[in-house]
Design an enzyme around this catalytic site. Structure first.
Site, PDB file in Angstrom:
ATOM      1  N   GLU A 189     -14.264  -0.343   6.544  1.00 44.35           N
ATOM      2  CA  GLU A 189     -14.167   0.948   5.842  1.00 44.35           C
ATOM      3  C   GLU A 189     -15.485   1.132   5.100  1.00 44.35           C
ATOM      4  O   GLU A 189     -16.012   0.180   4.525  1.00 44.35           O
ATOM      5  CB  GLU A 189     -12.970   0.926   4.876  1.00 44.35           C
ATOM      6  CG  GLU A 189     -12.824   2.221   4.086  1.00 44.35           C
ATOM      7  CD  GLU A 189     -11.540   2.250   3.236  1.00 44.35           C
ATOM      8  OE1 GLU A 189     -10.460   1.869   3.744  1.00 44.35           O
ATOM      9  OE2 GLU A 189     -11.635   2.659   2.065  1.00 44.35           O
TER      10      GLU A 189
ATOM     11  N   ARG B 127     -11.386  13.746   1.725  1.00 43.38           N
ATOM     12  CA  ARG B 127     -12.408  12.985   2.452  1.00 43.38           C
ATOM     13  C   ARG B 127     -13.699  12.892   1.664  1.00 43.38           C
ATOM     14  O   ARG B 127     -14.461  11.932   1.810  1.00 43.38           O
ATOM     15  CB  ARG B 127     -12.666  13.615   3.821  1.00 43.38           C
ATOM     16  CG  ARG B 127     -11.441  13.622   4.723  1.00 43.38           C
ATOM     17  CD  ARG B 127     -10.893  12.237   4.973  1.00 43.38           C
ATOM     18  NE  ARG B 127      -9.655  12.260   5.761  1.00 43.38           N
ATOM     19  CZ  ARG B 127      -8.955  11.168   6.037  1.00 43.38           C
ATOM     20  NH1 ARG B 127      -9.331   9.978   5.606  1.00 43.38           N
ATOM     21  NH2 ARG B 127      -7.844  11.266   6.739  1.00 43.38           N
TER      22      ARG B 127
ATOM     23  N   ARG C  64       1.203   6.647  -6.828  1.00 38.14           N
ATOM     24  CA  ARG C  64       0.078   7.569  -7.056  1.00 38.14           C
ATOM     25  C   ARG C  64       0.514   9.012  -6.840  1.00 38.14           C
ATOM     26  O   ARG C  64       0.194   9.900  -7.626  1.00 38.14           O
ATOM     27  CB  ARG C  64      -1.076   7.188  -6.113  1.00 38.14           C
ATOM     28  CG  ARG C  64      -2.245   8.155  -6.176  1.00 38.14           C
ATOM     29  CD  ARG C  64      -3.467   7.666  -5.414  1.00 38.14           C
ATOM     30  NE  ARG C  64      -3.229   7.382  -4.011  1.00 38.14           N
ATOM     31  CZ  ARG C  64      -4.179   7.008  -3.147  1.00 38.14           C
ATOM     32  NH1 ARG C  64      -5.430   6.857  -3.570  1.00 38.14           N
ATOM     33  NH2 ARG C  64      -3.897   6.772  -1.889  1.00 38.14           N
TER      34      ARG C  64
ATOM     35  N   TYR D 286      -0.891  13.208   6.102  1.00 36.19           N
ATOM     36  CA  TYR D 286      -0.531  12.213   7.123  1.00 36.19           C
ATOM     37  C   TYR D 286       0.963  12.288   7.397  1.00 36.19           C
ATOM     38  O   TYR D 286       1.764  12.472   6.480  1.00 36.19           O
ATOM     39  CB  TYR D 286      -0.831  10.788   6.632  1.00 36.19           C
ATOM     40  CG  TYR D 286      -2.268  10.304   6.756  1.00 36.19           C
ATOM     41  CD1 TYR D 286      -3.204  10.951   7.552  1.00 36.19           C
ATOM     42  CD2 TYR D 286      -2.677   9.160   6.071  1.00 36.19           C
ATOM     43  CE1 TYR D 286      -4.509  10.472   7.643  1.00 36.19           C
ATOM     44  CE2 TYR D 286      -3.986   8.679   6.168  1.00 36.19           C
ATOM     45  CZ  TYR D 286      -4.896   9.345   6.955  1.00 36.19           C
ATOM     46  OH  TYR D 286      -6.180   8.865   7.041  1.00 36.19           O
TER      47      TYR D 286
ATOM     48  N   TYR E 122       0.835  -1.211   0.000  1.00 40.95           N
ATOM     49  CA  TYR E 122       0.000   0.000   0.000  1.00 40.95           C
ATOM     50  C   TYR E 122       0.869   1.259   0.000  1.00 40.95           C
ATOM     51  O   TYR E 122       0.545   2.258  -0.628  1.00 40.95           O
ATOM     52  CB  TYR E 122      -0.953  -0.014   1.205  1.00 40.95           C
ATOM     53  CG  TYR E 122      -1.769   1.249   1.341  1.00 40.95           C
ATOM     54  CD1 TYR E 122      -2.615   1.670   0.313  1.00 40.95           C
ATOM     55  CD2 TYR E 122      -1.682   2.038   2.491  1.00 40.95           C
ATOM     56  CE1 TYR E 122      -3.357   2.843   0.436  1.00 40.95           C
ATOM     57  CE2 TYR E 122      -2.432   3.195   2.623  1.00 40.95           C
ATOM     58  CZ  TYR E 122      -3.262   3.602   1.586  1.00 40.95           C
ATOM     59  OH  TYR E 122      -3.987   4.767   1.705  1.00 40.95           O
TER      60      TYR E 122
HETATM   61  C1  3EB Z   1      -7.843   6.409   5.728  1.00 38.57           C
HETATM   62  O1  3EB Z   1      -8.699   7.243   6.062  1.00 38.57           O
HETATM   63  C2  3EB Z   1      -8.338   5.011   5.508  1.00 38.57           C
HETATM   64  O2  3EB Z   1      -5.505   5.446  -0.209  1.00 38.57           O
HETATM   65  O3  3EB Z   1      -7.097   6.120  -1.545  1.00 38.57           O
HETATM   66  C3  3EB Z   1      -9.485   5.651   2.790  1.00 38.57           C
HETATM   67  C4  3EB Z   1      -9.820   6.227   1.564  1.00 38.57           C
HETATM   68  C5  3EB Z   1      -8.234   5.081   2.972  1.00 38.57           C
HETATM   69  C6  3EB Z   1      -8.904   6.244   0.506  1.00 38.57           C
HETATM   70  C7  3EB Z   1      -6.690   5.742  -0.430  1.00 38.57           C
HETATM   71  C8  3EB Z   1      -7.330   5.110   1.898  1.00 38.57           C
HETATM   72  C9  3EB Z   1      -7.656   5.681   0.687  1.00 38.57           C
HETATM   73  O4  3EB Z   1      -6.639   6.686   5.609  1.00 38.57           O
HETATM   74  C10 3EB Z   1      -7.864   4.420   4.257  1.00 38.57           C
END
Ligand code: 3EB
Length: 350
Positions: free
Chosen positions: A341, A234, A165, A221, A158
């Site tokens: 999720e 989001r 990406r 992050y 990942y």
């Molecule tokens: C998160 O909030 C949970 O890598 O495209 C959620 C939505 C998550 C999209 C992505 C990852 C992705 O980090 C994981």
């Protein structure tokens, strides 16, 4: 203009359903579709609709009483002009007046496949196709990859996916790196594989991204989660003529940037719904017009352990009501401690 609509149709009803929308009072046409959990079932239910195109097929098992294989179908009115099918550098696409549905699959198994580069090239090809077709604003990406938490070249897959990406966004879409589209990224459960599958809905018009005040933006992050942050917002809102479509990204039990309620699937589901509600509240402040409520949305829930289905569904029904539309899939979420999720979408629907 677009009146985007999406529906979940059991595979065995797909051909009749497509015929019915084509011939209805207000005829519609298919913009895109994705089959979930096809392998066994598509042999039992051959479908003309599926066989005429190499539509994306994602090998995540569906969960639920009937265990039906279903198809997620996006459609637009026929009177906005015919949809046009094409392929650009390995990216298949269907375009309508203001939206395009585009997809690509890349086989990834085998120790030599460099996932980071494969992802980068996949996104490069998608961005190239979107630019050439004139829909440069991605609204929502769906990413499905095999063995998402496994290691490749000494790094978690990942994380490699995120590096690839990120590099592609940096090169092809620098203007939206800090206001990216909505997305999700899920892995196939143990024992199942499939290609890297990416599908996207993109618009001719810019998209409004929305963040969640309870969570740090994923694209910010800290490096604990990988050398490159995940590139998604989001949620994203698209204005489509008189209507808006809302795409809430895959949402999990994360507060700030940390997973909460480790090991407790009920509490994770509750927290996930708290996050979705926080995004909706944020949206109500960020835009004019009638606010969306959870009852306007349709949900897709990715459950890490099939045996947790009942616990997850119990929370969803209690919080969102017995008539909520939620489709369940068995999938690996992109952090080992995340058990569930949930994504949510609102466009016009029947
Ligand atoms: C998160 O909030 C949970 O890598 O495209 C959620 C939505 C998550 C999209 C992505 C990852 C992705 O980090 C994981």
């Amino acid at each position: 203009m677009s009146q985007l609509q999406f529906d979940y149709i059991p595979l065995e009803e797909l051909d009749l359903w497509v015929k019915a929308i084509r011939q209805g009072d207000r005829p519609r046409q298919v913009l895109g579709l994705t089959l979930f959990d096809g392998s066994e079932s598509s042999r039992r239910h051959p479908s003309e609709t599926l066989e005429t195109r190499a539509w994306p097929q994602v090998a995540l098992p569906t969960l639920g009483d009937a265990r039906t294989t279903w198809v997620e179908v996006w459609s637009v009115p026929a009177d906005i002009g015919p949809v046009v099918h094409g392929e650009t550098a390995g990216v298949s696409h269907v375009s309508s007046a203001d939206l395009v549905f585009a997809w690509l699959t890349k086989p990834l198994m085998g120790p030599d496949v460099a996932l980071e580069l494969a992802t980068q090239h996949a996104y490069d090809a998608v961005f190239h196709a979107l630019a050439e077709l004139g829909y440069p604003h991605p609204l929502r990406f769906w990413n499905y990859l095999p063995d998402i938490l496994g290691a490749n070249q000494g790094e978690e897959r990942y994380r490699l996916f995120n590096k690839g990406r990120h590099a592609s966004f940096a090169q092809h879409a620098p203007a939206i790196q800090n206001s990216p589209p909505a997305a999700c990224a899920l892995g196939h459960p143990e024992g199942l594989a499939g290609p890297l599958t990416v599908y996207v809905i993109a618009s001719r018009q810019p998209v409004q991204p929305i963040e969640n005040p309870r969570q740090i933006s994923a694209y910010r992050y800290p490096p604990d989660y990988g050398p490159r942050s995940p590139t998604f917002s989001r949620a994203a809102v698209a204005q489509l003529g008189q209507e808006d479509a809302l795409f809430i990204s895959g949402t999990a039990s994360i507060v700030g940037h940390e997973t909460v309620h480790v090991g407790n699937v009920q509490a994770q589901t509750e927290e996930t719904l708290n996050n979705i509600e926080a995004v909706l509240n944020r949206m109500a402040l960020a835009r004019r017009g009638k606010p969306w409520r959870t009852t306007d949305l349709r949900f897709k829930a990715y459950v890490r352990h099939a045996a947790d289905l009942h616990a997850v569904r119990e929370v969803i029904l209690r919080r969102l009501g017995p008539s909520v539309s939620c489709h369940y899939l068995h999938a690996v979420v992109c952090r080992p401690d995340l058990l569930v999720e949930i994504e949510a979408t609102c466009a016009t629907s029947h």
